[in-house]
Design a protein around this motif. Structure first.
Motif, PDB file in Angstrom:
ATOM      1  N   ILE A 112       0.843  -1.191   0.000  1.00 40.24           N
ATOM      2  CA  ILE A 112       0.000   0.000   0.000  1.00 40.24           C
ATOM      3  C   ILE A 112       0.882   1.246   0.000  1.00 40.24           C
ATOM      4  CG2 ILE A 112      -1.876  -1.185   1.211  1.00 40.24           C
ATOM      5  CD1 ILE A 112      -1.063   0.340   3.767  1.00 40.24           C
ATOM      6  N   GLY A 113       0.329   2.342  -0.481  1.00 42.78           N
ATOM      7  CA  GLY A 113       1.061   3.606  -0.505  1.00 42.78           C
ATOM      8  C   GLY A 113       0.446   4.585   0.479  1.00 42.78           C
ATOM      9  N   ILE A 138       4.708  -1.038   3.017  1.00 42.61           N
ATOM     10  CA  ILE A 138       4.142   0.316   2.997  1.00 42.61           C
ATOM     11  C   ILE A 138       5.118   1.263   2.318  1.00 42.61           C
ATOM     12  CG2 ILE A 138       3.305   2.239   4.401  1.00 42.61           C
ATOM     13  CD1 ILE A 138       2.440   0.199   6.511  1.00 42.61           C
ATOM     14  N   ILE A 139       4.673   1.832   1.204  1.00 46.49           N
ATOM     15  CA  ILE A 139       5.490   2.806   0.478  1.00 46.49           C
ATOM     16  C   ILE A 139       5.118   4.192   0.994  1.00 46.49           C
ATOM     17  CG2 ILE A 139       6.210   3.644  -1.799  1.00 46.49           C
ATOM     18  CD1 ILE A 139       6.586   0.615  -1.495  1.00 46.49           C
ATOM     19  N   GLU A 140       6.030   4.823   1.706  1.00 45.88           N
ATOM     20  CA  GLU A 140       5.751   6.149   2.289  1.00 45.88           C
ATOM     21  C   GLU A 140       6.271   7.251   1.375  1.00 45.88           C
ATOM     22  OE1 GLU A 140       7.404   6.408   6.221  1.00 45.88           O
ATOM     23  OE2 GLU A 140       6.790   4.361   6.721  1.00 45.88           O
ATOM     24  N   PRO A 170       6.221   6.200  -8.527  1.00 43.09           N
ATOM     25  CA  PRO A 170       6.967   5.109  -7.868  1.00 43.09           C
ATOM     26  C   PRO A 170       6.057   4.157  -7.095  1.00 43.09           C
ATOM     27  CG  PRO A 170       8.063   7.210  -7.521  1.00 43.09           C
ATOM     28  CD  PRO A 170       6.729   7.525  -8.122  1.00 43.09           C
ATOM     29  N   MET A 171       4.956   4.663  -6.530  1.00 51.52           N
ATOM     30  CA  MET A 171       4.009   3.805  -5.821  1.00 51.52           C
ATOM     31  C   MET A 171       3.313   2.852  -6.792  1.00 51.52           C
ATOM     32  SD  MET A 171       2.082   6.203  -3.057  1.00 51.52           S
ATOM     33  CE  MET A 171       2.912   7.298  -1.937  1.00 51.52           C
ATOM     34  N   VAL A 172       2.911   3.394  -7.930  1.00 56.07           N
ATOM     35  CA  VAL A 172       2.263   2.567  -8.957  1.00 56.07           C
ATOM     36  C   VAL A 172       3.233   1.488  -9.427  1.00 56.07           C
ATOM     37  CG1 VAL A 172       1.264   2.563 -11.285  1.00 56.07           C
ATOM     38  CG2 VAL A 172       0.730   4.443  -9.702  1.00 56.07           C
ATOM     39  N   LEU A 179      -4.106   3.447  -1.920  1.00 60.42           N
ATOM     40  CA  LEU A 179      -3.390   4.678  -1.638  1.00 60.42           C
ATOM     41  C   LEU A 179      -4.087   5.367  -0.466  1.00 60.42           C
ATOM     42  CD1 LEU A 179      -1.319   6.938  -2.276  1.00 60.42           C
ATOM     43  CD2 LEU A 179      -3.018   7.899  -3.868  1.00 60.42           C
ATOM     44  N   VAL A 180      -3.366   5.519   0.632  1.00 59.03           N
ATOM     45  CA  VAL A 180      -3.904   6.164   1.828  1.00 59.03           C
ATOM     46  C   VAL A 180      -3.508   7.638   1.809  1.00 59.03           C
ATOM     47  CG1 VAL A 180      -3.893   6.206   4.352  1.00 59.03           C
ATOM     48  CG2 VAL A 180      -3.726   4.016   3.136  1.00 59.03           C
TER      49      VAL A 180
END
Length: 259
Positions: A112-113, A138-140, A170-172, A179-180
């Protein structure tokens, strides 16, 4: 404490109006007072001490208006100051933090981002939430520059598009499926975000959950407003009121005030 007293809401600017809208939709029978501390936005770049001081100042302004409950409609203020606010003031507080739990529990890709401010991502509260959901990646991403652009009314702009593309691509590429949005300003960017990310990525913010929690706490404390009097929704900003009026979609009861 009278149940007719208003709900107080504050944020580091206009972003928390996304929370106010959810609360007002769920609880139309409540009076509200909203403080937009736009002069000090964004909180996300400030020290923990500064954030606590600003949060206390906002709380005291709302308590002076006889608010019966205070919603900290700011992720950065919640994650850095709510513990101190609850210890210092004798009034119920509702905080807001990134909706990691539903995203983590529903993710099919286990990735998740989270797009949030530096102040939120660096906080102890956020760190604990991440550790709790260690079973997902988790991608921050810190949303550098997003809040100032929103505060300037530049939601749809070339600068905004460029920043969102830089932060979201980069999250994709990392295969997120949720996406939070970890800042109350960011729901106003959802139309822009949807143009950049694929349709299968779900966007989650905390607005509805905060409204529901506000309702629950009012019920528990017998503070739901049962008065037949005309309800008032009042907004104060310590900056130019035009952007606040534009984002609300109305001009009545929106005031500029030094605080």
């Amino acid at each position: 404490m009278s149940s007719n007293n208003p709900i107080g809401i504050f944020d580091s600017g206009i972003g928390g109006t996304s929370i106010w809208k959810e609360i007002h939709q769920l609880l139309p029978g409540e009076n509200t007072i909203y403080l937009a501390d736009s002069k000090n936005a964004p909180y996300g770049q400030k020290s923990k001490e500064e954030i606590i001081a600003l949060s206390c100042k906002n709380t005291e302004l709302l308590l002076a208006q006889n608010c019966k409950l205070i919603v900290v409609a700011c992720n950065t203020a919640t994650t850095n100051a709510i513990k101190e606010l609850r210890a210092k003031y004798d009034v119920p507080f509702i905080g807001i933090e990134p909706a990691i739990k539903p995203a983590a529990n529903q993710s099919k890709t286990a990735t998740i981002g989270i797009l949030a401010t530096k102040g939120t991502l660096n906080s102890e509260l956020f760190s604990r939430a991440v550790q709790t959901h260690h079973y997902v990646k988790i991608i921050e991403q810190i949303g550098h520059g997003l809040v100032p652009l929103i505060e300037e009314g530049k939601i749809v702009s070339a600068e905004m598009t460029a920043l969102l593309e830089e932060y979201l691509k980069p999250m994709v590429d990392a295969n997120i499926d949720y996406l939070v949005l970890g800042c109350t300003h960011y729901p106003y960017l959802i139309p822009q975000i949807k143009k950049i990310i694929p349709d299968h990525i779900q966007i989650i913010d905390s607005g509805q959950a905060v409204a529901k929690q506000t309702q629950n706490v009012l019920k528990k404390n017998n503070l739901l407003n049962s008065s037949d009097e005309t309800k008032k929704q009042i907004f104060y900003t310590n900056s130019d009121s035009k952007v606040l009026k534009d984002i609300l979609g109305f001009t009545e009861n929106v005031y500029e005030k030094e605080f």
